[in-house]
Design an enzyme around this catalytic site. Sequence first.
Site, mmCIF file in Angstrom:
data_model
loop_
_atom_site.group_PDB
_atom_site.id
_atom_site.type_symbol
_atom_site.label_atom_id
_atom_site.label_comp_id
_atom_site.label_asym_id
_atom_site.label_seq_id
_atom_site.Cartn_x
_atom_site.Cartn_y
_atom_site.Cartn_z
ATOM 1 N N HIS A 220 -19.629 28.226 -3.705
ATOM 2 C CA HIS A 220 -19.355 29.661 -3.820
ATOM 3 C C HIS A 220 -19.915 30.439 -2.643
ATOM 4 C CE1 HIS A 220 -18.538 29.318 -8.345
ATOM 5 N NE2 HIS A 220 -17.422 29.600 -7.710
ATOM 6 N N CYS A 524 -6.107 17.175 16.186
ATOM 7 C CA CYS A 524 -6.426 17.704 14.855
ATOM 8 C C CYS A 524 -7.914 17.635 14.545
ATOM 9 C CB CYS A 524 -5.626 16.986 13.780
ATOM 10 S SG CYS A 524 -6.039 15.240 13.655
HETATM 11 C C1 PEP Z 1 -11.189 13.307 13.667
HETATM 12 O O1 PEP Z 1 -11.823 12.239 13.665
HETATM 13 O O2 PEP Z 1 -11.171 14.107 14.616
HETATM 14 C C2 PEP Z 1 -10.415 13.680 12.478
HETATM 15 C C3 PEP Z 1 -9.619 14.720 12.478
HETATM 16 O O3 PEP Z 1 -10.621 12.935 11.358
HETATM 17 P P1 PEP Z 1 -11.888 13.159 10.373
HETATM 18 O O4 PEP Z 1 -12.661 14.326 10.880
HETATM 19 O O5 PEP Z 1 -11.330 13.376 9.026
HETATM 20 O O6 PEP Z 1 -12.598 11.856 10.539
#
Ligand code: PEP
Length: 593
Positions: A220, A524
């Site tokens: 929260h 990502c």
């Molecule tokens: C990463 O390793 O950059 C990734 C996006 O995967 P995670 O953070 O879930 O290991």
Amino acid sequence: MPLDAQTGTIIRGTAVVAGLAHGSARWVRRSDLLDPEAADSGAAGAAGAPASDSAGDSVSGDADGAAPDSERLDRERQRFVEATATVGERLDQRAALATGVSAEVLSANAVLARDRGWAKAVTKELKKGLGVEAATVAATETFVEMFTRIGGRQAERITDLRNICARVIAELRGLPEPGVPEFSEPGVLLADDLAPADTAGLDPAMVLAIVCEYGGPTSHTAIIARQLGIPCIVAASGLGAVAEGARVLVDGATGTVEVGPDEQSASEAAAADKAMRVKAAGWTGPAVLADGHPVDLLANVQDGDGAAAAAAGPAGGIGLFRTELAFLDQPEEPTVAEQAELYARVLGAFPDSKVVTRTLDAGSDKPLAFAGMTEEENPALGVRGIRVDLLDRGLVDRQLDALAEAGRQVGGAQSSPWVMAPMIATVDEARDFGERCRERGLTPGIMVEVPSVAVAVDRFLPHIDFLSIGTNDLTQYVMAADRMSSELAALTDPWQPAVLRLIRTVAEAGAAAPDGRVVPVGVCGEAAADPHLAMVLLGLGVSSLSAATAAVPFVGAALAEVTLERCRELAALALDSDTAREARAAVIDAVRA
Ligand code: PEP
Ligand code: MG
């Protein structure tokens, strides 16, 4: 007693709300109200013995020593009921003055204060002979133990329980309610943990940032910090070493706290960030560079609610759906039908845009009860990600079946869902994954997290349709530094020039695949949430960026200020550096110039 953190120390936690804040540390130390040693009683351990009470209303002292047990019990129980009623009432009053999530959590806390299960547990402890304070603490700890065992979101409620308990103890002792002290000037709030009842009353004009040593991103506290727009980091291990009054620079986008930063550059950076936050608050997408070049700016999500939240904001789709996080608290593997329902919700949040699902990245810091993993000496280098195939190929196969089914249900642009495998290290793994996806009509991709893929990327390309660079793990493995270690935070920095070079290699290979295709290359990892690094990534040739939903507007608003040509110049500056610090400084200076 830990030594105070030295100037230059970087403490790393979980980024919750983006934003830079520079100021003096103000600690909210956990009070001793919950210390069983300090509570009345029997807490000292006299099992079965009548208790004495530090509030002065002694039941075993001279005045009351003769009180029959049932009378003592009734009176102690009555004191508990009255104290919880008062605490509940105060929380209700605060809820009536608050709005949104703050009002909701304050009301929920008021209900918790009057919880009958808790009252029953307190009675049980009173019957053992404990005084009312010790009985309240002991009953609370019983629930804390239970919630810890259950884990996941239940465990995040522990803070609420302890906070209510501390309020009740203060009431029993006739002390003022515990909580965050008044701020006479703006500062950075540091705490072991904060309860929602504390967070809900914070003034964003005075509290520049919140950093907690414990707590989770869905607690929260995190939710309210997000609502209040206060930069926030949780699970910042080692935070206790930061001295009261120490100057700190908090970066809510990267989850770092720098102790004793250079005053001038830190305050300039915080001021520029604030101006940017004002701009970001008004940024509604879609992401376009200053020269009109469109950018695929996507969100990282972990469940259907997260996907819906992303769809309500300016993200152009989903670049990483971390399926393992959706199942962390599940003891059994969800059925294919259950999985398909979840995946359809996520795909359906963006029916016409890109949605990239990742197969289970179980293992290492994300143990899944049903994945059959055993304890390993070195789990980050062990059975995690696609290596779960070594234990049971069915796990990923059933995920792919469910995703294909979800694609059929949602249809349209989602009829051939994009799916990628984490922790791919060999061409054989990529080929095998590609085949399993194509058999089911899915669009296969792989994550670039293991350096072997980046180094020999051209050999992987024929087997897949897209690449997504996970900079969190890629940096961990390139730098041989545990991403969970706060001591090594300077090494696990995605601005490391060696990491940037590998990203360039991958992006260039994707743009000119050996079979004449253009294979999209996204990022990502957390790197995509850093607006300056996002510019560099585009300059290196990356075609999409995916970041936490909360970070998307910051990245989008910053990208609107630069052209692709400028991004290429910034990338060249970063690549021309010897260290991560130099690379970051060179780019930030150039952007500000
Ligand atoms: C990463 O390793 O950059 C990734 C996006 O995967 P995670 O953070 O879930 O290991
Ligand atoms: Mg990873």
